[in-house]
Write a protein that holds these residues in place. Structure first.
Motif, PDB file in Angstrom:
ATOM      1  N   PRO A 131       1.038  -1.348   0.266  1.00 22.50           N
ATOM      2  CA  PRO A 131      -0.017   0.297  -0.189  1.00 22.50           C
ATOM      3  C   PRO A 131       0.498   1.493  -0.213  1.00 22.50           C
ATOM      4  O   PRO A 131       1.943   1.731   0.661  1.00 22.50           O
ATOM      5  N   ILE A 132       0.408   2.254  -0.810  1.00 23.10           N
ATOM      6  CA  ILE A 132       0.909   3.321  -0.633  1.00 23.10           C
ATOM      7  C   ILE A 132       0.166   4.231  -0.105  1.00 23.10           C
ATOM      8  O   ILE A 132      -1.807   4.801  -0.745  1.00 23.10           O
ATOM      9  N   GLY A 133       0.432   6.030   0.227  1.00 22.52           N
ATOM     10  CA  GLY A 133      -0.757   7.019   0.292  1.00 22.52           C
ATOM     11  C   GLY A 133       0.205   7.849  -0.036  1.00 22.52           C
ATOM     12  O   GLY A 133       1.071   8.903  -0.664  1.00 22.52           O
ATOM     13  N   HIS A 134      -0.525   9.528   0.685  1.00 25.16           N
ATOM     14  CA  HIS A 134      -0.678  10.830  -0.249  1.00 25.16           C
ATOM     15  C   HIS A 134       1.333  10.809  -0.196  1.00 25.16           C
ATOM     16  O   HIS A 134       0.877  10.937   1.280  1.00 25.16           O
ATOM     17  N   GLY A 135       1.318  11.381  -0.830  1.00 26.18           N
ATOM     18  CA  GLY A 135       3.116  12.079  -0.106  1.00 26.18           C
ATOM     19  C   GLY A 135       3.889  10.734  -0.667  1.00 26.18           C
ATOM     20  O   GLY A 135       4.875  11.894  -0.340  1.00 26.18           O
ATOM     21  N   ASP A 136       3.131   9.553  -0.443  1.00 25.26           N
ATOM     22  CA  ASP A 136       4.699   9.264  -0.422  1.00 25.26           C
ATOM     23  C   ASP A 136       5.569   8.729  -1.771  1.00 25.26           C
ATOM     24  O   ASP A 136       4.893   8.821  -2.901  1.00 25.26           O
TER      25      ASP A 136
END
Length: 316
Positions: A289-294
Protein backbone atom coordinates in the motif's frame (compact mmCIF):
# COMPACT_ATOMS: atom_id res chain seq x y z
CA UNK A 1 31.17 -36.25 -9.71
CA UNK A 2 29.42 -34.26 -6.98
CA UNK A 3 25.68 -34.89 -7.04
CA UNK A 4 23.65 -31.81 -7.85
CA UNK A 5 20.90 -30.71 -5.47
CA UNK A 6 17.69 -29.71 -7.23
CA UNK A 7 14.43 -28.14 -6.15
CA UNK A 8 11.38 -29.04 -8.25
CA UNK A 9 8.90 -26.19 -7.80
CA UNK A 10 5.40 -26.94 -9.05
CA UNK A 11 2.35 -25.04 -10.12
CA UNK A 12 -0.46 -26.26 -7.80
CA UNK A 13 -3.50 -28.22 -8.90
CA UNK A 14 -6.03 -26.03 -7.08
CA UNK A 15 -6.07 -23.57 -9.99
CA UNK A 16 -8.15 -26.13 -11.89
CA UNK A 17 -11.73 -27.26 -11.12
CA UNK A 18 -11.71 -30.20 -8.73
CA UNK A 19 -14.94 -31.86 -9.87
CA UNK A 20 -17.62 -31.57 -12.48
CA UNK A 21 -20.28 -29.05 -11.42
CA UNK A 22 -23.65 -30.53 -10.52
CA UNK A 23 -25.49 -28.04 -12.71
CA UNK A 24 -24.26 -27.34 -16.24
CA UNK A 25 -25.97 -24.33 -17.77
CA UNK A 26 -25.01 -25.20 -21.34
CA UNK A 27 -23.11 -27.67 -23.44
CA UNK A 28 -20.42 -25.03 -23.89
CA UNK A 29 -19.94 -24.78 -20.10
CA UNK A 30 -19.44 -28.53 -19.94
CA UNK A 31 -16.92 -28.33 -22.75
CA UNK A 32 -14.98 -25.59 -20.92
CA UNK A 33 -14.93 -27.68 -17.73
CA UNK A 34 -13.67 -30.75 -19.55
CA UNK A 35 -11.05 -28.64 -21.29
CA UNK A 36 -9.79 -27.31 -17.94
CA UNK A 37 -9.80 -30.83 -16.53
CA UNK A 38 -7.66 -31.92 -19.47
CA UNK A 39 -5.25 -29.09 -18.66
CA UNK A 40 -4.84 -30.44 -15.14
CA UNK A 41 -4.14 -33.93 -16.45
CA UNK A 42 -1.54 -32.61 -18.90
CA UNK A 43 0.12 -30.67 -16.07
CA UNK A 44 0.15 -33.76 -13.82
CA UNK A 45 1.59 -35.88 -16.61
CA UNK A 46 4.34 -33.33 -17.21
CA UNK A 47 5.25 -33.39 -13.50
CA UNK A 48 5.36 -37.19 -13.45
CA UNK A 49 7.43 -37.22 -16.62
CA UNK A 50 10.00 -34.81 -15.17
CA UNK A 51 10.19 -36.75 -11.90
CA UNK A 52 10.78 -40.03 -13.74
CA UNK A 53 13.65 -38.45 -15.63
CA UNK A 54 15.18 -37.04 -12.43
CA UNK A 55 15.13 -40.53 -10.90
CA UNK A 56 17.57 -41.64 -13.60
CA UNK A 57 20.00 -38.77 -13.12
CA UNK A 58 22.88 -38.28 -10.64
CA UNK A 59 20.93 -35.69 -8.64
CA UNK A 60 19.24 -35.30 -5.28
CA UNK A 61 15.93 -33.50 -5.49
CA UNK A 62 12.87 -32.49 -3.54
CA UNK A 63 9.40 -31.31 -4.57
CA UNK A 64 7.60 -28.19 -3.32
CA UNK A 65 4.42 -26.52 -4.55
CA UNK A 66 5.02 -22.85 -5.28
CA UNK A 67 2.38 -21.66 -2.77
CA UNK A 68 4.24 -23.45 0.03
CA UNK A 69 7.44 -21.44 -0.43
CA UNK A 70 7.72 -18.72 2.21
CA UNK A 71 11.46 -18.33 2.75
CA UNK A 72 14.50 -17.71 0.60
CA UNK A 73 15.50 -20.70 -1.52
CA UNK A 74 18.96 -21.94 -0.59
CA UNK A 75 21.05 -25.11 -0.30
CA UNK A 76 20.29 -26.20 -3.87
CA UNK A 77 22.26 -25.96 -7.11
CA UNK A 78 19.31 -25.56 -9.46
CA UNK A 79 15.62 -24.71 -9.27
CA UNK A 80 13.33 -26.32 -11.85
CA UNK A 81 9.87 -24.80 -12.12
CA UNK A 82 7.08 -26.83 -13.72
CA UNK A 83 4.09 -24.77 -14.81
CA UNK A 84 4.51 -21.62 -16.84
CA UNK A 85 5.96 -18.13 -16.59
CA UNK A 86 3.90 -17.44 -13.47
CA UNK A 87 5.57 -20.28 -11.58
CA UNK A 88 9.02 -19.07 -12.62
CA UNK A 89 8.09 -15.51 -11.58
CA UNK A 90 6.94 -16.70 -8.16
CA UNK A 91 10.15 -18.69 -7.69
CA UNK A 92 12.24 -15.63 -8.55
CA UNK A 93 10.84 -13.77 -5.55
CA UNK A 94 12.64 -16.22 -3.25
CA UNK A 95 15.92 -16.44 -5.18
CA UNK A 96 19.12 -14.41 -5.09
CA UNK A 97 21.69 -14.08 -7.85
CA UNK A 98 23.54 -17.33 -7.10
CA UNK A 99 21.11 -20.15 -7.95
CA UNK A 100 19.97 -20.58 -11.57
CA UNK A 101 16.42 -21.51 -12.53
CA UNK A 102 15.09 -23.61 -15.41
CA UNK A 103 11.48 -23.16 -16.42
CA UNK A 104 9.48 -26.10 -17.80
CA UNK A 105 6.27 -25.10 -19.59
CA UNK A 106 4.05 -28.02 -18.59
CA UNK A 107 1.21 -27.25 -21.01
CA UNK A 108 2.19 -25.08 -23.99
CA UNK A 109 -0.49 -23.47 -26.12
CA UNK A 110 -1.18 -25.56 -29.22
CA UNK A 111 -2.12 -23.66 -32.40
CA UNK A 112 -4.39 -26.44 -33.63
CA UNK A 113 -6.48 -26.19 -30.43
CA UNK A 114 -6.72 -22.41 -30.73
CA UNK A 115 -8.09 -22.77 -34.24
CA UNK A 116 -10.45 -25.58 -33.30
CA UNK A 117 -11.90 -23.89 -30.21
CA UNK A 118 -11.70 -20.25 -31.30
CA UNK A 119 -15.47 -19.90 -31.81
CA UNK A 120 -16.26 -21.31 -28.35
CA UNK A 121 -13.67 -20.02 -25.85
CA UNK A 122 -10.07 -18.89 -25.52
CA UNK A 123 -7.74 -21.91 -25.39
CA UNK A 124 -4.57 -19.87 -24.86
CA UNK A 125 -2.28 -21.08 -22.06
CA UNK A 126 0.96 -19.71 -20.64
CA UNK A 127 3.29 -18.47 -23.35
CA UNK A 128 6.25 -19.90 -21.45
CA UNK A 129 8.31 -16.95 -22.68
CA UNK A 130 11.06 -17.53 -20.11
CA UNK A 131 10.79 -21.33 -20.08
CA UNK A 132 13.60 -23.06 -21.97
CA UNK A 133 11.98 -26.47 -21.69
CA UNK A 134 8.81 -28.46 -22.17
CA UNK A 135 8.26 -32.10 -21.31
CA UNK A 136 9.36 -32.96 -24.85
CA UNK A 137 12.91 -31.68 -24.47
CA UNK A 138 13.33 -31.69 -20.68
CA UNK A 139 15.81 -34.56 -20.55
CA UNK A 140 17.97 -33.06 -23.29
CA UNK A 141 18.06 -29.63 -21.62
CA UNK A 142 18.71 -31.14 -18.18
CA UNK A 143 21.61 -33.22 -19.51
CA UNK A 144 23.16 -30.15 -21.11
CA UNK A 145 22.90 -28.27 -17.81
CA UNK A 146 24.37 -31.13 -15.76
CA UNK A 147 27.23 -31.48 -18.25
CA UNK A 148 27.86 -27.69 -18.18
CA UNK A 149 26.96 -27.33 -21.87
CA UNK A 150 24.18 -24.82 -21.22
CA UNK A 151 24.93 -21.53 -19.48
CA UNK A 152 22.32 -19.46 -17.66
CA UNK A 153 21.72 -15.83 -18.62
CA UNK A 154 21.47 -12.98 -16.14
CA UNK A 155 18.20 -11.08 -16.31
CA UNK A 156 17.79 -7.61 -14.85
CA UNK A 157 15.41 -7.20 -11.95
CA UNK A 158 13.89 -4.04 -10.52
CA UNK A 159 14.67 -2.68 -7.07
CA UNK A 160 11.71 -0.95 -5.37
CA UNK A 161 11.75 1.37 -2.37
CA UNK A 162 8.91 3.22 -0.65
CA UNK A 163 9.93 6.29 1.35
CA UNK A 164 13.57 5.12 1.20
CA UNK A 165 12.70 1.68 2.62
CA UNK A 166 13.80 -1.07 0.23
CA UNK A 167 11.17 -3.71 -0.58
CA UNK A 168 12.80 -7.14 -0.07
CA UNK A 169 11.24 -8.55 -3.26
CA UNK A 170 12.70 -7.52 -6.62
CA UNK A 171 10.47 -7.45 -9.70
CA UNK A 172 11.44 -9.71 -12.59
CA UNK A 173 8.65 -8.54 -14.91
CA UNK A 174 7.07 -5.26 -13.92
CA UNK A 175 5.64 -2.92 -11.31
CA UNK A 176 2.27 -1.19 -11.52
CA UNK A 177 1.29 1.81 -9.40
CA UNK A 178 -2.46 2.34 -9.37
CA UNK A 179 -5.47 3.19 -7.22
CA UNK A 180 -7.19 0.15 -5.63
CA UNK A 181 -10.34 1.01 -7.60
CA UNK A 182 -9.63 0.73 -11.34
CA UNK A 183 -12.29 3.37 -12.11
CA UNK A 184 -10.57 5.99 -9.93
CA UNK A 185 -8.08 8.41 -11.45
CA UNK A 186 -4.54 8.12 -10.06
CA UNK A 187 -2.60 11.34 -9.43
CA UNK A 188 1.18 11.29 -9.28
CA UNK A 189 4.35 13.01 -10.45
CA UNK A 190 7.50 11.38 -11.73
CA UNK A 191 10.97 12.14 -12.97
CA UNK A 192 13.89 10.01 -14.10
CA UNK A 193 17.65 10.36 -14.30
CA UNK A 194 20.57 10.51 -11.92
CA UNK A 195 20.58 12.38 -8.63
CA UNK A 196 22.84 15.12 -10.01
CA UNK A 197 20.92 15.44 -13.28
CA UNK A 198 17.20 14.57 -12.96
CA UNK A 199 14.76 14.99 -15.83
CA UNK A 200 11.85 17.39 -15.92
CA UNK A 201 9.05 16.70 -13.46
CA UNK A 202 5.92 15.27 -15.06
CA UNK A 203 2.52 15.62 -13.32
CA UNK A 204 -0.02 12.96 -14.29
CA UNK A 205 -3.63 12.02 -13.90
CA UNK A 206 -4.17 8.58 -15.35
CA UNK A 207 -5.22 4.99 -14.63
CA UNK A 208 -1.75 4.18 -13.32
CA UNK A 209 1.97 3.97 -13.98
CA UNK A 210 3.67 0.80 -15.23
CA UNK A 211 7.41 0.10 -15.23
CA UNK A 212 8.94 -3.04 -16.70
CA UNK A 213 12.25 -4.78 -17.04
CA UNK A 214 13.41 -6.17 -20.38
CA UNK A 215 11.94 -9.56 -19.45
CA UNK A 216 8.56 -7.95 -18.76
CA UNK A 217 8.54 -5.68 -21.80
CA UNK A 218 6.71 -8.26 -23.94
CA UNK A 219 3.98 -8.83 -21.35
CA UNK A 220 1.59 -6.19 -19.96
CA UNK A 221 3.94 -3.40 -21.03
CA UNK A 222 3.57 -4.28 -24.70
CA UNK A 223 -0.19 -4.72 -24.30
CA UNK A 224 -0.35 -1.17 -22.90
CA UNK A 225 1.46 0.25 -25.93
CA UNK A 226 5.09 -0.26 -24.94
CA UNK A 227 7.80 -1.91 -26.99
CA UNK A 228 9.80 -5.11 -26.73
CA UNK A 229 13.34 -4.74 -25.39
CA UNK A 230 16.35 -7.03 -25.91
CA UNK A 231 15.99 -9.73 -23.26
CA UNK A 232 19.43 -9.04 -21.74
CA UNK A 233 19.00 -5.28 -21.53
CA UNK A 234 19.54 -3.75 -18.09
CA UNK A 235 17.32 -0.74 -18.81
CA UNK A 236 13.78 -0.17 -17.58
CA UNK A 237 10.76 0.99 -19.58
CA UNK A 238 7.84 3.04 -18.26
CA UNK A 239 4.44 4.03 -19.58
CA UNK A 240 1.69 6.23 -18.17
CA UNK A 241 -1.54 4.31 -18.60
CA UNK A 242 -4.37 6.29 -20.22
CA UNK A 243 -3.04 9.77 -19.36
CA UNK A 244 -5.54 12.58 -18.85
CA UNK A 245 -4.31 16.05 -19.83
CA UNK A 246 -0.68 15.55 -18.74
CA UNK A 247 1.08 18.63 -17.38
CA UNK A 248 4.84 18.96 -17.85
CA UNK A 249 7.00 21.62 -16.22
CA UNK A 250 9.11 22.10 -19.36
CA UNK A 251 8.63 23.03 -23.04
CA UNK A 252 8.96 19.36 -24.07
CA UNK A 253 5.91 17.96 -25.86
CA UNK A 254 3.94 16.12 -23.10
CA UNK A 255 3.19 12.98 -25.11
CA UNK A 256 6.89 12.29 -25.50
CA UNK A 257 7.23 11.89 -21.74
CA UNK A 258 4.34 9.48 -21.29
CA UNK A 259 6.48 6.55 -22.43
CA UNK A 260 10.21 6.08 -22.26
CA UNK A 261 13.22 4.12 -21.07
CA UNK A 262 15.45 4.53 -18.04
CA UNK A 263 19.11 3.58 -18.32
CA UNK A 264 20.59 1.01 -15.94
CA UNK A 265 22.47 3.70 -13.99
CA UNK A 266 19.41 5.93 -13.63
CA UNK A 267 16.26 5.64 -11.55
CA UNK A 268 12.61 6.61 -11.58
CA UNK A 269 11.18 8.61 -8.71
CA UNK A 270 7.40 8.72 -8.35
CA UNK A 271 5.48 10.83 -5.82
CA UNK A 272 1.95 9.62 -5.15
CA UNK A 273 -0.84 12.17 -4.66
CA UNK A 274 -3.87 10.00 -3.89
CA UNK A 275 -5.16 9.03 -0.48
CA UNK A 276 -4.86 5.37 -1.48
CA UNK A 277 -2.67 3.45 -3.86
CA UNK A 278 -1.07 0.08 -4.42
CA UNK A 279 2.26 -1.09 -5.75
CA UNK A 280 1.76 -4.37 -7.62
CA UNK A 281 4.90 -6.46 -8.13
CA UNK A 282 4.88 -8.99 -10.99
CA UNK A 283 1.10 -9.19 -11.12
CA UNK A 284 -1.48 -9.13 -8.35
CA UNK A 285 -0.01 -11.48 -5.72
CA UNK A 286 2.58 -9.12 -4.19
CA UNK A 287 1.04 -5.80 -3.21
CA UNK A 288 2.27 -2.90 -1.06
CA UNK A 289 0.00 0.00 0.00
CA UNK A 290 0.99 3.62 -0.62
CA UNK A 291 -0.64 6.89 0.35
CA UNK A 292 -0.58 10.63 -0.27
CA UNK A 293 2.96 12.02 -0.45
CA UNK A 294 4.73 8.66 -0.55
CA UNK A 295 7.82 8.49 -2.73
CA UNK A 296 8.48 5.33 -4.74
CA UNK A 297 11.90 4.83 -6.31
CA UNK A 298 12.54 2.23 -9.02
CA UNK A 299 15.84 1.16 -10.57
CA UNK A 300 17.54 -1.82 -12.16
CA UNK A 301 20.06 -2.01 -9.30
CA UNK A 302 18.53 -5.24 -7.92
CA UNK A 303 20.50 -8.51 -8.00
CA UNK A 304 20.25 -10.25 -11.37
CA UNK A 305 18.43 -13.56 -11.76
CA UNK A 306 20.18 -16.48 -13.45
CA UNK A 307 17.78 -18.11 -15.90
CA UNK A 308 18.27 -20.81 -18.54
CA UNK A 309 16.58 -19.01 -21.41
CA UNK A 310 15.20 -20.47 -24.64
CA UNK A 311 18.03 -20.21 -27.15
CA UNK A 312 15.90 -18.38 -29.69
CA UNK A 313 15.61 -15.42 -27.29
CA UNK A 314 19.38 -15.06 -27.15
CA UNK A 315 19.66 -14.88 -30.93
CA UNK A 316 17.18 -12.01 -31.28
Amino acid sequence: MVRKRLLLLLKPFDVYPSHEPSVISSSNSLKVFRYLNDRMLVHKNAINFCQNILKRKPVDWKVVFRNDVSQAISDVDLVITVGGDGTLLQASHFMDDRIPVLGVNSDPTRPEELEQLNEEFDATRSTGYLCASTANNFEQILDEILENHYEPSELARMAISINSKLIPTSALNDVLLAHPCPATVSRFSFRSGRNEKPSSLVHCRSSGFRVSTAAGSTAAMMSAGGSAMPILSNDLQYIVREPISPVVLSPVVPSRLMHGQVKFDERLEVTWFCREGLVYIDGSHLVHPIGHGDVIKLSSMAPRLKVYLPRHLLSQ
